[in-house]
Design a protein around this motif. Structure first.
Motif, PDB file in Angstrom:
ATOM      1  N   ARG A  34      10.272   4.579  15.454  1.00 28.15           N
ATOM      2  CA  ARG A  34      10.556   6.073  14.553  1.00 28.15           C
ATOM      3  C   ARG A  34      12.221   6.041  14.969  1.00 28.15           C
ATOM      4  O   ARG A  34      13.056   6.214  13.714  1.00 28.15           O
ATOM      5  N   ASP A  35      12.809   5.625  16.167  1.00 32.91           N
ATOM      6  CA  ASP A  35      14.097   5.544  16.214  1.00 32.91           C
ATOM      7  C   ASP A  35      14.835   4.479  15.458  1.00 32.91           C
ATOM      8  O   ASP A  35      16.119   5.008  15.154  1.00 32.91           O
ATOM      9  N   ARG A  36      14.251   3.205  15.084  1.00 28.32           N
ATOM     10  CA  ARG A  36      14.882   2.283  14.393  1.00 28.32           C
ATOM     11  C   ARG A  36      15.002   2.545  13.035  1.00 28.32           C
ATOM     12  O   ARG A  36      15.982   2.075  12.145  1.00 28.32           O
ATOM     13  N   ALA A  37      13.854   3.023  12.404  1.00 26.75           N
ATOM     14  CA  ALA A  37      13.719   3.344  10.984  1.00 26.75           C
ATOM     15  C   ALA A  37      14.663   4.360  10.374  1.00 26.75           C
ATOM     16  O   ALA A  37      15.072   5.040  10.924  1.00 26.75           O
ATOM     17  N   LYS A  38      15.231   3.668   9.227  1.00 25.19           N
ATOM     18  CA  LYS A  38      16.181   4.212   8.683  1.00 25.19           C
ATOM     19  C   LYS A  38      15.781   5.301   7.477  1.00 25.19           C
ATOM     20  O   LYS A  38      16.261   6.078   6.657  1.00 25.19           O
ATOM     21  N   SER A  39      14.276   5.048   7.016  1.00 29.65           N
ATOM     22  CA  SER A  39      13.692   5.912   6.191  1.00 29.65           C
ATOM     23  C   SER A  39      12.159   6.102   6.299  1.00 29.65           C
ATOM     24  O   SER A  39      11.851   5.220   7.086  1.00 29.65           O
ATOM     25  N   LEU A  40      11.494   7.035   5.561  1.00 30.60           N
ATOM     26  CA  LEU A  40      10.111   7.018   5.927  1.00 30.60           C
ATOM     27  C   LEU A  40       9.537   5.575   5.454  1.00 30.60           C
ATOM     28  O   LEU A  40       8.526   5.332   6.374  1.00 30.60           O
ATOM     29  N   LYS A  41       9.692   4.999   4.432  1.00 27.57           N
ATOM     30  CA  LYS A  41       9.120   3.808   3.930  1.00 27.57           C
ATOM     31  C   LYS A  41       9.359   2.826   4.968  1.00 27.57           C
ATOM     32  O   LYS A  41       8.164   1.818   5.249  1.00 27.57           O
ATOM     33  N   GLU A  42      10.450   2.640   5.512  1.00 28.70           N
ATOM     34  CA  GLU A  42      10.920   1.549   6.717  1.00 28.70           C
ATOM     35  C   GLU A  42       9.867   1.965   7.618  1.00 28.70           C
ATOM     36  O   GLU A  42       9.158   1.137   8.380  1.00 28.70           O
ATOM     37  N   PHE A  43       9.751   3.454   8.274  1.00 30.28           N
ATOM     38  CA  PHE A  43       9.074   3.599   9.367  1.00 30.28           C
ATOM     39  C   PHE A  43       7.227   3.181   9.142  1.00 30.28           C
ATOM     40  O   PHE A  43       7.095   2.688   9.949  1.00 30.28           O
ATOM     41  N   LEU A  44       6.891   3.514   8.199  1.00 24.74           N
ATOM     42  CA  LEU A  44       5.616   3.360   7.843  1.00 24.74           C
ATOM     43  C   LEU A  44       5.314   1.626   7.711  1.00 24.74           C
ATOM     44  O   LEU A  44       4.263   1.355   8.030  1.00 24.74           O
ATOM     45  N   ASN A  45       5.997   1.075   7.413  1.00 23.95           N
ATOM     46  CA  ASN A  45       5.850  -0.490   7.241  1.00 23.95           C
ATOM     47  C   ASN A  45       6.109  -0.831   8.544  1.00 23.95           C
ATOM     48  O   ASN A  45       5.229  -1.909   8.933  1.00 23.95           O
ATOM     49  N   LEU A  46       6.816  -0.629   9.434  1.00 26.52           N
ATOM     50  CA  LEU A  46       6.975  -1.115  10.657  1.00 26.52           C
ATOM     51  C   LEU A  46       5.742  -0.419  11.601  1.00 26.52           C
ATOM     52  O   LEU A  46       5.238  -1.249  12.225  1.00 26.52           O
ATOM     53  N   LEU A  47       5.331   0.562  11.478  1.00 32.05           N
ATOM     54  CA  LEU A  47       4.432   1.185  12.061  1.00 32.05           C
ATOM     55  C   LEU A  47       2.964   0.513  11.728  1.00 32.05           C
ATOM     56  O   LEU A  47       2.391  -0.065  12.565  1.00 32.05           O
ATOM     57  N   MET A  63      -1.712   5.460   2.845  1.00 34.80           N
ATOM     58  CA  MET A  63      -1.823   6.158   1.780  1.00 34.80           C
ATOM     59  C   MET A  63      -1.452   7.618   2.102  1.00 34.80           C
ATOM     60  O   MET A  63      -1.814   8.057   3.315  1.00 34.80           O
ATOM     61  N   VAL A  64      -0.641   8.286   1.240  1.00 38.33           N
ATOM     62  CA  VAL A  64      -0.266   9.717   1.700  1.00 38.33           C
ATOM     63  C   VAL A  64      -0.550  10.321   0.252  1.00 38.33           C
ATOM     64  O   VAL A  64      -0.437   9.972  -0.787  1.00 38.33           O
ATOM     65  N   THR A  65      -1.020  11.437   0.663  1.00 36.78           N
ATOM     66  CA  THR A  65      -1.212  12.493  -0.688  1.00 36.78           C
ATOM     67  C   THR A  65      -0.230  13.146  -1.038  1.00 36.78           C
ATOM     68  O   THR A  65       0.680  13.617  -0.347  1.00 36.78           O
ATOM     69  N   ASN A  66       0.340  12.867  -2.664  1.00 38.13           N
ATOM     70  CA  ASN A  66       1.321  13.683  -3.388  1.00 38.13           C
ATOM     71  C   ASN A  66       0.915  15.092  -3.083  1.00 38.13           C
ATOM     72  O   ASN A  66       0.095  15.428  -3.891  1.00 38.13           O
ATOM     73  N   GLU A  67       1.631  15.958  -2.812  1.00 34.91           N
ATOM     74  CA  GLU A  67       1.528  17.220  -2.546  1.00 34.91           C
ATOM     75  C   GLU A  67       1.719  17.963  -4.089  1.00 34.91           C
ATOM     76  O   GLU A  67       0.846  19.060  -4.350  1.00 34.91           O
ATOM     77  N   ARG A  68       2.273  17.394  -4.861  1.00 34.33           N
ATOM     78  CA  ARG A  68       2.516  18.099  -6.240  1.00 34.33           C
ATOM     79  C   ARG A  68       1.336  17.656  -7.342  1.00 34.33           C
ATOM     80  O   ARG A  68       0.741  18.512  -7.994  1.00 34.33           O
ATOM     81  N   THR A  69       0.779  16.317  -7.265  1.00 36.10           N
ATOM     82  CA  THR A  69      -0.387  15.838  -7.901  1.00 36.10           C
ATOM     83  C   THR A  69      -1.866  15.833  -7.302  1.00 36.10           C
ATOM     84  O   THR A  69      -2.623  15.545  -7.861  1.00 36.10           O
ATOM     85  N   LEU A  72      -3.586  10.294  -3.953  1.00 36.21           N
ATOM     86  CA  LEU A  72      -2.960   9.375  -2.921  1.00 36.21           C
ATOM     87  C   LEU A  72      -2.348   8.506  -3.605  1.00 36.21           C
ATOM     88  O   LEU A  72      -2.427   8.118  -4.712  1.00 36.21           O
ATOM     89  N   GLU A  73      -1.018   8.014  -2.894  1.00 37.89           N
ATOM     90  CA  GLU A  73      -0.338   7.158  -3.426  1.00 37.89           C
ATOM     91  C   GLU A  73       0.053   6.106  -2.172  1.00 37.89           C
ATOM     92  O   GLU A  73       0.226   6.639  -0.976  1.00 37.89           O
ATOM     93  N   MET A  74       0.225   4.821  -2.511  1.00 30.83           N
ATOM     94  CA  MET A  74       0.329   4.086  -1.339  1.00 30.83           C
ATOM     95  C   MET A  74       1.897   3.940  -0.847  1.00 30.83           C
ATOM     96  O   MET A  74       2.710   3.812  -1.719  1.00 30.83           O
ATOM     97  N   HIS A  75       1.952   3.921   0.440  1.00 29.32           N
ATOM     98  CA  HIS A  75       3.352   4.159   0.744  1.00 29.32           C
ATOM     99  C   HIS A  75       3.762   3.013   1.841  1.00 29.32           C
ATOM    100  O   HIS A  75       4.870   2.786   2.183  1.00 29.32           O
ATOM    101  N   GLY A  87      -1.944  -2.779  -8.664  1.00 28.43           N
ATOM    102  CA  GLY A  87      -1.947  -1.770  -9.611  1.00 28.43           C
ATOM    103  C   GLY A  87      -1.905  -0.461  -9.294  1.00 28.43           C
ATOM    104  O   GLY A  87      -1.526   0.651 -10.040  1.00 28.43           O
ATOM    105  N   THR A  88      -2.302  -0.185  -7.884  1.00 34.13           N
ATOM    106  CA  THR A  88      -2.111   1.174  -7.488  1.00 34.13           C
ATOM    107  C   THR A  88      -0.687   1.554  -7.211  1.00 34.13           C
ATOM    108  O   THR A  88       0.305   0.775  -6.964  1.00 34.13           O
ATOM    109  N   LYS A  89      -0.155   2.848  -7.511  1.00 26.40           N
ATOM    110  CA  LYS A  89       1.073   3.419  -7.323  1.00 26.40           C
ATOM    111  C   LYS A  89       1.776   3.158  -5.788  1.00 26.40           C
ATOM    112  O   LYS A  89       0.970   3.642  -5.035  1.00 26.40           O
ATOM    113  N   TYR A  90       2.713   2.413  -6.030  1.00 25.97           N
ATOM    114  CA  TYR A  90       3.198   1.911  -4.381  1.00 25.97           C
ATOM    115  C   TYR A  90       4.684   2.391  -4.639  1.00 25.97           C
ATOM    116  O   TYR A  90       5.448   1.991  -5.385  1.00 25.97           O
TER     117      TYR A  90
END
Length: 91
Positions: A34-47, A63-69, A72-75, A87-90
């Motif tokens: 968490r301390d090293r990651a510069k973005s949510l995407k980087e944090f999730l990939n490292l995690l 996968m994270v739920t898009n609150e507007r739609t 699930l979206e792959m992050h 083919g899944t939204k990434y």
């Protein structure tokens, strides 16, 4: 007989302590990520990479739920996870 019961109880306590040490180590690793990651995407990939290593699996994705739609979206995903969800939204 009494010594045998004591010995078994000691082994159980030792096993519990080792599990707690392992869990604590994982929490420190997550905090470091968490301390090293510069973005949510980087944090999730490292995690995800760490989770795959710790539980020794071949594939993983987050996968994270898009609150507007409300979809699930792959992050985050490793190569095999991406292949499975081609083919899944990434984002």
């Amino acid at each position: 007989m009494v010594f045998s019961l004591f010995s078994n109880k000691y082994k159980n306590l030792e096993k519990e302590l080792n599990e707690l040490k392992k869990e604590n180590s994982i929490l420190y690793t997550i905090d470091d990520i968490r301390d090293r990651a510069k973005s949510l995407k980087e944090f999730l990939n490292l995690l995800l990479r760490e989770i795959i290593r710790v539980i020794n699996v071949e594939m993983g994705f987050v996968m994270v739920t898009n609150e507007r739609t409300n979809e699930l979206e792959m992050h985050a995903a490793n190569d095999k996870g991406l292949y499975l969800f081609k083919g899944t939204k990434y984002k």
